[in-house]
Scaffold this active site. Structure first.
Site, PDB file in Angstrom:
ATOM      1  N   LYS A  69       0.847  -1.192   0.000  1.00  0.00           N
ATOM      2  CA  LYS A  69       0.000   0.000   0.000  1.00  0.00           C
ATOM      3  C   LYS A  69       0.880   1.240   0.000  1.00  0.00           C
ATOM      4  CE  LYS A  69      -3.822  -2.323   0.228  1.00  0.00           C
ATOM      5  NZ  LYS A  69      -4.833  -2.252  -0.838  1.00  0.00           N
ATOM      6  N   ASP A 103      -0.422   0.165  -4.378  1.00  0.00           N
ATOM      7  CA  ASP A 103      -1.864   0.422  -4.356  1.00  0.00           C
ATOM      8  C   ASP A 103      -2.127   1.639  -3.469  1.00  0.00           C
ATOM      9  OD1 ASP A 103      -4.614   0.352  -4.214  1.00  0.00           O
ATOM     10  OD2 ASP A 103      -4.749  -1.754  -3.571  1.00  0.00           O
ATOM     11  N   HIS A 140      -9.881  -7.975  -8.516  1.00  0.00           N
ATOM     12  CA  HIS A 140      -9.737  -7.598  -7.103  1.00  0.00           C
ATOM     13  C   HIS A 140     -10.388  -8.672  -6.242  1.00  0.00           C
ATOM     14  CE1 HIS A 140     -11.346  -5.569  -3.389  1.00  0.00           C
ATOM     15  NE2 HIS A 140     -10.043  -5.461  -3.260  1.00  0.00           N
ATOM     16  N   GLU A 178      -5.008 -11.494  -7.125  1.00  0.00           N
ATOM     17  CA  GLU A 178      -4.631 -11.050  -5.779  1.00  0.00           C
ATOM     18  C   GLU A 178      -4.906 -12.125  -4.726  1.00  0.00           C
ATOM     19  OE1 GLU A 178      -6.960  -7.589  -4.486  1.00  0.00           O
ATOM     20  OE2 GLU A 178      -5.211  -7.018  -3.290  1.00  0.00           O
TER      21      GLU A 178
HETATM   22  C1  0YR Z   1      -8.987  -2.882   2.931  1.00  0.00           C
HETATM   23  N1  0YR Z   1      -6.938  -4.672  -2.495  1.00  0.00           N
HETATM   24  C2  0YR Z   1      -7.448  -3.694  -1.789  1.00  0.00           C
HETATM   25  C3  0YR Z   1      -9.101  -3.662   1.649  1.00  0.00           C
HETATM   26  C4  0YR Z   1      -8.103  -4.143  -0.504  1.00  0.00           C
HETATM   27  C5  0YR Z   1      -8.339  -3.058   0.485  1.00  0.00           C
HETATM   28  O1  0YR Z   1      -9.547  -1.614   2.759  1.00  0.00           O
HETATM   29  O2  0YR Z   1     -10.438  -3.715   1.306  1.00  0.00           O
HETATM   30  O3  0YR Z   1      -7.130  -2.526   0.863  1.00  0.00           O
HETATM   31  O4  0YR Z   1      -9.311  -4.754  -0.832  1.00  0.00           O
HETATM   32  O5  0YR Z   1      -7.363  -2.568  -2.176  1.00  0.00           O
HETATM   33  O6  0YR Z   1      -6.367  -4.460  -3.656  1.00  0.00           O
HETATM   34 MG    MG Z   2      -6.707  -2.425  -4.269  1.00  0.00          MG
END
Ligand code: 0YR
Ligand code: MG
Length: 373
Positions: A178, A207, A309, A331
């Site tokens: 992140k 991300d 996702h 993912e």
């Molecule tokens: C937590 N994955 C994401 C989660 C995730 C989020 O907010 O829902 O980080 O799903 O972006 O790619």
């Molecule tokens: Mg995401």
């Protein structure tokens, strides 16, 4: 089969380590508001959406399912994919629902039901969903990349250790972290540290969960490109098509997005504008598997890869991605894996093909009681 009854549930399942944060959200549980669809001959299909486990909001979703959508389904026949598509359309186009929401809560509710219907017909056919969808018959390996070690609240040392372990001990060939710290320089230090730790061969994604503005994303791009970042995910506010288009035009690192888009038309707009490089549809937000397939077909026609996702945090996307020729990577976030009869499994960096009949959404005994709210 004939639909007899729809039962709703809300599960709140703890996330890895008790808490996680990205740039927009801090959560302790993953929410699964959903439905069990029962047929007259005693079969059941399971489906759910994915939420941040906020009970009042989850109740809006199950309220929509129970009070608006279920009455449209009860008594209807369900014998194959054409019936699922017909029932999907009945709920999607139900005028009072359409009037209040062609996105959001109505779509998360529809997703739960659509997934349960697909689960029922795959069980009836005696095959795992990916075989029923039949976009390709002998899927190549579906690569897993790990998101669960790269959360924003973790220290640089922690994300480095997690990503290194994902690659060296757990067999992943890709990791995502992140970004979206208040200070971009800190994000970039973390990017450099993780790239150094995992080496040049590993796929490495970032991300921002919609946090950056165009200026920040443009400033980050050369650094991300130098560190061979495979994609930058949700760099900008989800709905800002024009800003994504401008970023895509100027940037070297491709944009991934889609986890916050609600319909085939949303995706069509982003794809048509050249504003997305990796397409990330999520069954739990798109109104289910039916619309997910339309989005994946459209991406494929446009020559774009689909990297779904994982909003189910479990097996459903393994099924849809195995079935679809646009998919090569998915993912991995395993928060809900232990809830299911056939848990999602990664071996040597690829997802194991599900074999149990259905969508992979059937809960183990006791799960509804244990996590039910
Ligand atoms: C937590 N994955 C994401 C989660 C995730 C989020 O907010 O829902 O980080 O799903 O972006 O790619
Ligand atoms: Mg995401």
């Amino acid at each position: 089969m004939k639909i007899a009854r729809v039962e709703t549930f809300i599960l709140h399942v703890p996330v890895t380590g008790g808490n996680i944060a990205d740039s927009m959200h801090a959560i302790s549980h993953w929410g699964m508001p959903g439905a069990v669809v029962h047929t007259e001959d005693g079969r059941s299909g399971y489906g759910f959406a994915g939420t941040h486990a906020h009970l009042p909001t989850d109740r809006l979703i199950t309220g929509f399912i129970a009070e608006t959508a279920a009455p449209l389904l009860i008594g209807q026949s369900l014998d194959g994919t054409a019936d699922v598509e017909r029932l999907w359309s009945t709920v999607y186009h139900f005028p009072p629902a359409q009037w209040v929401g062609r996105s959001g809560i109505t779509h998360l509710g529809l997703a739960a039901l659509d997934i349960a219907l697909w689960d029922l017909i795959a069980k009836d056919a005696g095959v795992p969903l990916w075989r029923l969808l039949e976009r390709r018959t002998d899927p190549p390996p579906l690569e897993a990349y790990d998101t669960d070690g790269g959360w924003l609240h973790l220290s640089e040392a922690q994300i480095v250790a997690n990503c290194r372990r994902a690659v060296e001990e757990r067999g992943f060939h890709g990791v995502k972290i992140k970004v979206g710290k208040p200070d971009l320089a800190e994000d970039l230090r973390r990017v450099a540290a993780v790239r150094r730790a995992v080496g040049p061969e590993v796929k490495f994604m970032v991300d921002a969960n919609g946090k950056w503005d165009l200026g920040t994303a443009l400033a980050a791009d050369p650094f991300l490109a130098e560190h061979d970042v495979f994609w930058v995910e949700e760099p900008l506010w989800y709905d800002d098509l024009e800003a994504h288009r401008r970023l895509a035009e100027a940037a070297r690192v491709p944009i991934a997005l889609g986890e916050q888009l609600y319909s085939e038309y949303d995706f069509r707009n982003f794809i048509g504008a050249g504003a997305v490089g990796f397409v990330q549809p999520d069954v739990t937000r798109l109104g289910g598997i039916s619309e997910w397939l339309r989005v994946a077909d459209r991406a494929h026609e446009a020559g774009l890869p689909v990297a779904a996702h994982a909003g189910d945090m479990a097996q459903i996307h393994v099924q849809t991605c195995l079935a679809h020729p646009a998919c090569a990577i998915l993912e991995h976030i395993p928060w809900t894996r232990d809830c299911f009869e056939e848990p999602m499994t990664v071996r040597d960096g690829v997802f194991v093909r599900p074999e149990a009949p259905g969508a992979g959404t059937t809960f183990r005994p006791g799960i509804l009681e244990r996590y039910g709210r």
